[in-house]
Design a protein around this motif. Structure first.
Motif, PDB file in Angstrom:
ATOM      1  N   ARG A   1     -36.754  33.251  16.823  1.00 42.70           N
ATOM      2  CA  ARG A   1     -36.670  32.939  18.253  1.00 42.70           C
ATOM      3  C   ARG A   1     -37.212  31.539  18.551  1.00 42.70           C
ATOM      4  O   ARG A   1     -36.787  30.896  19.506  1.00 42.70           O
ATOM      5  CB  ARG A   1     -37.449  33.979  19.066  1.00 42.70           C
ATOM      6  N   GLU A   2     -38.131  31.078  17.730  1.00 41.51           N
ATOM      7  CA  GLU A   2     -38.695  29.736  17.906  1.00 41.51           C
ATOM      8  C   GLU A   2     -37.857  28.668  17.214  1.00 41.51           C
ATOM      9  O   GLU A   2     -38.121  27.480  17.374  1.00 41.51           O
ATOM     10  CB  GLU A   2     -40.122  29.702  17.348  1.00 41.51           C
ATOM     11  N   SER A   3     -36.857  29.080  16.463  1.00 37.76           N
ATOM     12  CA  SER A   3     -36.069  28.142  15.662  1.00 37.76           C
ATOM     13  C   SER A   3     -34.916  27.548  16.469  1.00 37.76           C
ATOM     14  O   SER A   3     -34.729  27.859  17.644  1.00 37.76           O
ATOM     15  CB  SER A   3     -35.509  28.854  14.425  1.00 37.76           C
ATOM     16  N   ARG A   4     -34.142  26.712  15.806  1.00 40.49           N
ATOM     17  CA  ARG A   4     -32.968  26.072  16.427  1.00 40.49           C
ATOM     18  C   ARG A   4     -31.770  27.008  16.459  1.00 40.49           C
ATOM     19  O   ARG A   4     -30.738  26.682  17.048  1.00 40.49           O
ATOM     20  CB  ARG A   4     -32.623  24.794  15.636  1.00 40.49           C
ATOM     21  N   VAL A   5     -31.875  28.200  15.893  1.00 38.67           N
ATOM     22  CA  VAL A   5     -30.757  29.139  15.810  1.00 38.67           C
ATOM     23  C   VAL A   5     -30.491  29.783  17.170  1.00 38.67           C
ATOM     24  O   VAL A   5     -31.420  30.213  17.858  1.00 38.67           O
ATOM     25  CB  VAL A   5     -31.047  30.224  14.754  1.00 38.67           C
ATOM     26  N   ASN A   6     -29.228  29.858  17.545  1.00 37.09           N
ATOM     27  CA  ASN A   6     -28.819  30.500  18.797  1.00 37.09           C
ATOM     28  C   ASN A   6     -28.308  31.920  18.597  1.00 37.09           C
ATOM     29  O   ASN A   6     -28.507  32.791  19.448  1.00 37.09           O
ATOM     30  CB  ASN A   6     -27.715  29.681  19.480  1.00 37.09           C
ATOM     31  N   THR A   7     -27.610  32.140  17.464  1.00 38.59           N
ATOM     32  CA  THR A   7     -26.988  33.436  17.205  1.00 38.59           C
ATOM     33  C   THR A   7     -27.299  33.891  15.794  1.00 38.59           C
ATOM     34  O   THR A   7     -27.159  33.121  14.841  1.00 38.59           O
ATOM     35  CB  THR A   7     -25.451  33.364  17.386  1.00 38.59           C
ATOM     36  N   LEU A   8     -27.714  35.142  15.669  1.00 38.67           N
ATOM     37  CA  LEU A   8     -27.869  35.771  14.360  1.00 38.67           C
ATOM     38  C   LEU A   8     -26.591  36.522  14.045  1.00 38.67           C
ATOM     39  O   LEU A   8     -26.157  37.380  14.822  1.00 38.67           O
ATOM     40  CB  LEU A   8     -29.053  36.744  14.357  1.00 38.67           C
ATOM     41  N   LEU A   9     -26.005  36.201  12.922  1.00 43.87           N
ATOM     42  CA  LEU A   9     -24.737  36.803  12.516  1.00 43.87           C
ATOM     43  C   LEU A   9     -25.015  37.862  11.460  1.00 43.87           C
ATOM     44  O   LEU A   9     -25.558  37.562  10.398  1.00 43.87           O
ATOM     45  CB  LEU A   9     -23.813  35.712  11.964  1.00 43.87           C
ATOM     46  N   MET A  10     -24.660  39.111  11.785  1.00 40.70           N
ATOM     47  CA  MET A  10     -24.991  40.227  10.911  1.00 40.70           C
ATOM     48  C   MET A  10     -23.763  41.061  10.607  1.00 40.70           C
ATOM     49  O   MET A  10     -22.819  41.106  11.385  1.00 40.70           O
ATOM     50  CB  MET A  10     -26.060  41.108  11.573  1.00 40.70           C
ATOM     51  N   GLY A  11     -23.822  41.741   9.468  1.00 36.07           N
ATOM     52  CA  GLY A  11     -22.738  42.608   9.059  1.00 36.07           C
ATOM     53  C   GLY A  11     -23.210  44.039   8.947  1.00 36.07           C
ATOM     54  O   GLY A  11     -24.200  44.439   9.549  1.00 36.07           O
ATOM     55  N   GLY A  12     -22.483  44.819   8.147  1.00 36.44           N
ATOM     56  CA  GLY A  12     -22.878  46.201   7.924  1.00 36.44           C
ATOM     57  C   GLY A  12     -22.068  47.192   8.737  1.00 36.44           C
ATOM     58  O   GLY A  12     -21.126  46.829   9.445  1.00 36.44           O
ATOM     59  N   GLY A  13     -22.470  48.458   8.638  1.00 39.43           N
ATOM     60  CA  GLY A  13     -21.796  49.525   9.342  1.00 39.43           C
ATOM     61  C   GLY A  13     -22.376  49.760  10.716  1.00 39.43           C
ATOM     62  O   GLY A  13     -23.230  49.006  11.202  1.00 39.43           O
ATOM     63  N   ILE A  14     -21.940  50.838  11.331  1.00 42.45           N
ATOM     64  CA  ILE A  14     -22.297  51.085  12.724  1.00 42.45           C
ATOM     65  C   ILE A  14     -23.797  51.309  12.903  1.00 42.45           C
ATOM     66  O   ILE A  14     -24.376  50.913  13.919  1.00 42.45           O
ATOM     67  CB  ILE A  14     -21.467  52.269  13.285  1.00 42.45           C
ATOM     68  N   GLU A  15     -24.467  51.911  11.924  1.00 46.11           N
ATOM     69  CA  GLU A  15     -25.905  52.130  12.047  1.00 46.11           C
ATOM     70  C   GLU A  15     -26.663  50.817  11.998  1.00 46.11           C
ATOM     71  O   GLU A  15     -27.643  50.628  12.737  1.00 46.11           O
ATOM     72  CB  GLU A  15     -26.396  53.088  10.958  1.00 46.11           C
ATOM     73  N   GLN A  16     -26.232  49.900  11.136  1.00 45.46           N
ATOM     74  CA  GLN A  16     -26.881  48.589  11.100  1.00 45.46           C
ATOM     75  C   GLN A  16     -26.633  47.808  12.384  1.00 45.46           C
ATOM     76  O   GLN A  16     -27.505  47.086  12.858  1.00 45.46           O
ATOM     77  CB  GLN A  16     -26.408  47.793   9.887  1.00 45.46           C
ATOM     78  N   VAL A  17     -25.456  47.962  12.956  1.00 50.07           N
ATOM     79  CA  VAL A  17     -25.155  47.324  14.235  1.00 50.07           C
ATOM     80  C   VAL A  17     -26.114  47.829  15.309  1.00 50.07           C
ATOM     81  O   VAL A  17     -26.638  47.056  16.126  1.00 50.07           O
ATOM     82  CB  VAL A  17     -23.683  47.592  14.622  1.00 50.07           C
ATOM     83  N   ARG A  18     -26.363  49.117  15.302  1.00 51.15           N
ATOM     84  CA  ARG A  18     -27.284  49.703  16.283  1.00 51.15           C
ATOM     85  C   ARG A  18     -28.721  49.261  16.029  1.00 51.15           C
ATOM     86  O   ARG A  18     -29.467  48.955  16.969  1.00 51.15           O
ATOM     87  CB  ARG A  18     -27.168  51.219  16.245  1.00 51.15           C
ATOM     88  N   GLN A  19     -29.127  49.252  14.759  1.00 48.90           N
ATOM     89  CA  GLN A  19     -30.479  48.806  14.427  1.00 48.90           C
ATOM     90  C   GLN A  19     -30.712  47.371  14.865  1.00 48.90           C
ATOM     91  O   GLN A  19     -31.757  47.032  15.438  1.00 48.90           O
ATOM     92  CB  GLN A  19     -30.716  48.949  12.922  1.00 48.90           C
ATOM     93  N   ALA A  20     -29.747  46.509  14.587  1.00 50.61           N
ATOM     94  CA  ALA A  20     -29.893  45.099  14.950  1.00 50.61           C
ATOM     95  C   ALA A  20     -30.000  44.934  16.458  1.00 50.61           C
ATOM     96  O   ALA A  20     -30.803  44.141  16.952  1.00 50.61           O
ATOM     97  CB  ALA A  20     -28.710  44.301  14.406  1.00 50.61           C
ATOM     98  N   ALA A  21     -29.188  45.676  17.212  1.00 46.20           N
ATOM     99  CA  ALA A  21     -29.235  45.574  18.665  1.00 46.20           C
ATOM    100  C   ALA A  21     -30.597  46.007  19.190  1.00 46.20           C
ATOM    101  O   ALA A  21     -31.176  45.354  20.092  1.00 46.20           O
ATOM    102  CB  ALA A  21     -28.141  46.443  19.278  1.00 46.20           C
ATOM    103  N   GLU A  22     -31.142  47.064  18.636  1.00 44.21           N
ATOM    104  CA  GLU A  22     -32.452  47.549  19.084  1.00 44.21           C
ATOM    105  C   GLU A  22     -33.546  46.545  18.781  1.00 44.21           C
ATOM    106  O   GLU A  22     -34.421  46.291  19.611  1.00 44.21           O
ATOM    107  CB  GLU A  22     -32.771  48.885  18.412  1.00 44.21           C
ATOM    108  N   LEU A  23     -33.509  45.948  17.596  1.00 47.30           N
ATOM    109  CA  LEU A  23     -34.566  45.048  17.182  1.00 47.30           C
ATOM    110  C   LEU A  23     -34.454  43.670  17.814  1.00 47.30           C
ATOM    111  O   LEU A  23     -35.458  43.066  18.200  1.00 47.30           O
ATOM    112  CB  LEU A  23     -34.565  44.910  15.663  1.00 47.30           C
ATOM    113  N   VAL A  24     -33.230  43.154  17.933  1.00 45.31           N
ATOM    114  CA  VAL A  24     -33.042  41.780  18.396  1.00 45.31           C
ATOM    115  C   VAL A  24     -32.873  41.703  19.905  1.00 45.31           C
ATOM    116  O   VAL A  24     -33.455  40.844  20.572  1.00 45.31           O
ATOM    117  CB  VAL A  24     -31.821  41.133  17.693  1.00 45.31           C
ATOM    118  N   LEU A  25     -32.082  42.614  20.452  1.00 44.43           N
ATOM    119  CA  LEU A  25     -31.775  42.567  21.874  1.00 44.43           C
ATOM    120  C   LEU A  25     -32.705  43.438  22.720  1.00 44.43           C
ATOM    121  O   LEU A  25     -32.729  43.321  23.938  1.00 44.43           O
ATOM    122  CB  LEU A  25     -30.317  42.988  22.102  1.00 44.43           C
ATOM    123  N   GLY A  26     -33.414  44.333  22.043  1.00 41.90           N
ATOM    124  CA  GLY A  26     -34.367  45.179  22.758  1.00 41.90           C
ATOM    125  C   GLY A  26     -33.691  46.308  23.479  1.00 41.90           C
ATOM    126  O   GLY A  26     -34.205  46.872  24.441  1.00 41.90           O
TER     127      GLY A  26
END
Length: 336
Positions: free
Chosen positions: A311-336
């Motif tokens: 969040r402190e870095s120059r990155v604007n978007t985290l690009l992630m792959g995986g299945g539907i469970e990883q999509v849900r995990q990422a949303a919970e952790l990154v987007l809250g």
């Protein structure tokens, strides 16, 4: 502090074909607040067809290629695809471009890999002229020429279709400093395959010309697991492939990133093992510390803590792959 966005990358297909439940996963990503959907190509499935197929069911996601390979299409063919996708998506298309590597460019496409930076610059210039649609395109470069020199029947043309946007965004996949700097000069974004906020200084000079609107999209694998070592084990074979087996020993652009990060000895060990056919040994040689710098791994609380550096870095978007469970995990952790 950056308000991080999430992108979902379906990637290119394995030998078995389309990833199972891809459409369901794409729609779940959109529902959960992801910003973008991305597809890729290597030397099997192409990037544009799946993006149009799955993207046609979305309403809000930006639709990007990560990446469309320069050698796969002439500049005019890529411009036509971009204009078409942008119209069909209502202005949601992002053209992610990359040169790929010499094995694919010369072995698969039968084209020369020489002078990739100059070739990329010419390619983007032609795209911009086609998108602008101000006049028939005439271009005389070292690598591309329109019309074909010496032709009797060819004449300068401009797109029949007026682009929905004259400034269709172009993001460049780049790893070397000169290529990243060119992205800040010519493009609206940089697609970073291997980025670490702990090693941001190796990109600082290359990004010096980037304005506040310039987008950095970084591929960041996410593995939630109580045991950090076990989480790293899921990713070691992938990093061993990229750092040890992608290209020849002296022409592996992926390996240059961890080398610049200070892992030259580890990379040499990985390459020696991988190129000798000892892939398991190569994977085991990938340091856990390096995996932790390039990916988000471990228990959920650790990942939340590690995300602060992103969040402190120059990155604007985290690009992630995986299945539907990883999509849900990422949303919970990154987007809250």
């Amino acid at each position: 502090m950056t308000d991080l966005k999430l992108g979902y990358n379906v990637g290119y297909w394995p030998s078995s074909g389309p990833p199972p439940n891809a459409q369901e996963t794409v729609l779940e990503a959109e529902k959960l607040g992801y910003d973008s959907l991305w597809t890729a190509e290597a030397y099997g499935s192409d990037a544009l067809t799946p993006l149009a197929w799955w993207g046609s069911h979305t309403q809000r996601l930006n639709l990007g290629t990560a990446i469309a390979q320069l050698s796969a299409r002439t500049p005019a063919a890529t411009a036509m695809a971009a204009i078409t996708m942008d119209h069909l998506s209502g202005g949601r298309f992002i053209l992610g471009l990359g040169v790929s590597g010499p094995q694919v460019v010369e072995g698969w496409y039968g084209q020369s890999f020489a002078k990739p930076l100059a070739r990329t610059r010419e390619y983007i210039e032609i795209l911009r002229r086609i998108f602008a649609r101000k006049e028939p395109v005439v271009f005389e470069g070292e690598h591309y020429a329109l019309p074909l020199p010496g032709t009797e029947l060819g004449k300068p043309l401009k797109s029949i279709v007026r682009p929905l946007r004259e400034d269709i965004p172009i993001y460049l996949a780049a790893q070397g400093p000169k290529n990243i700097a060119m992205a800040t000069e010519l493009c609206q974004g940089w697609l970073a395959l291997f980025y670490s906020p702990d090693a941001a200084e190796i990109y600082a000079d290359a990004l010096a010309r980037a304005d506040d609107d310039f987008q950095v999209v970084a591929t960041v694998p996410l593995i939630v697991h109580d045991d950090v070592e076990e989480a790293a084990n899921y990713l070691r074979p992938m990093y061993a492939l990229y750092f040890g087996g992608m290209g020849a020993r002296e022409a592996n652009f992926h390996a240059n990133v961890p080398i610049r990060m200070g892992y030259e000895d580890a990379v040499r060990t990985i390459q020696d093992a991988y190129l000798d056919g000892r892939k398991d040994e190569a994977a085991a040689a990938v340091p856990t510390e390096l995996v932790e710098k390039l990916a988000l791994i471990g228990p959920a609380d650790k990942i939340r803590n590690d995300l602060e550096a992103w969040r402190e870095s120059r990155v604007n978007t985290l690009l992630m792959g995986g299945g539907i469970e990883q999509v849900r995990q990422a949303a919970e952790l990154v987007l809250g």
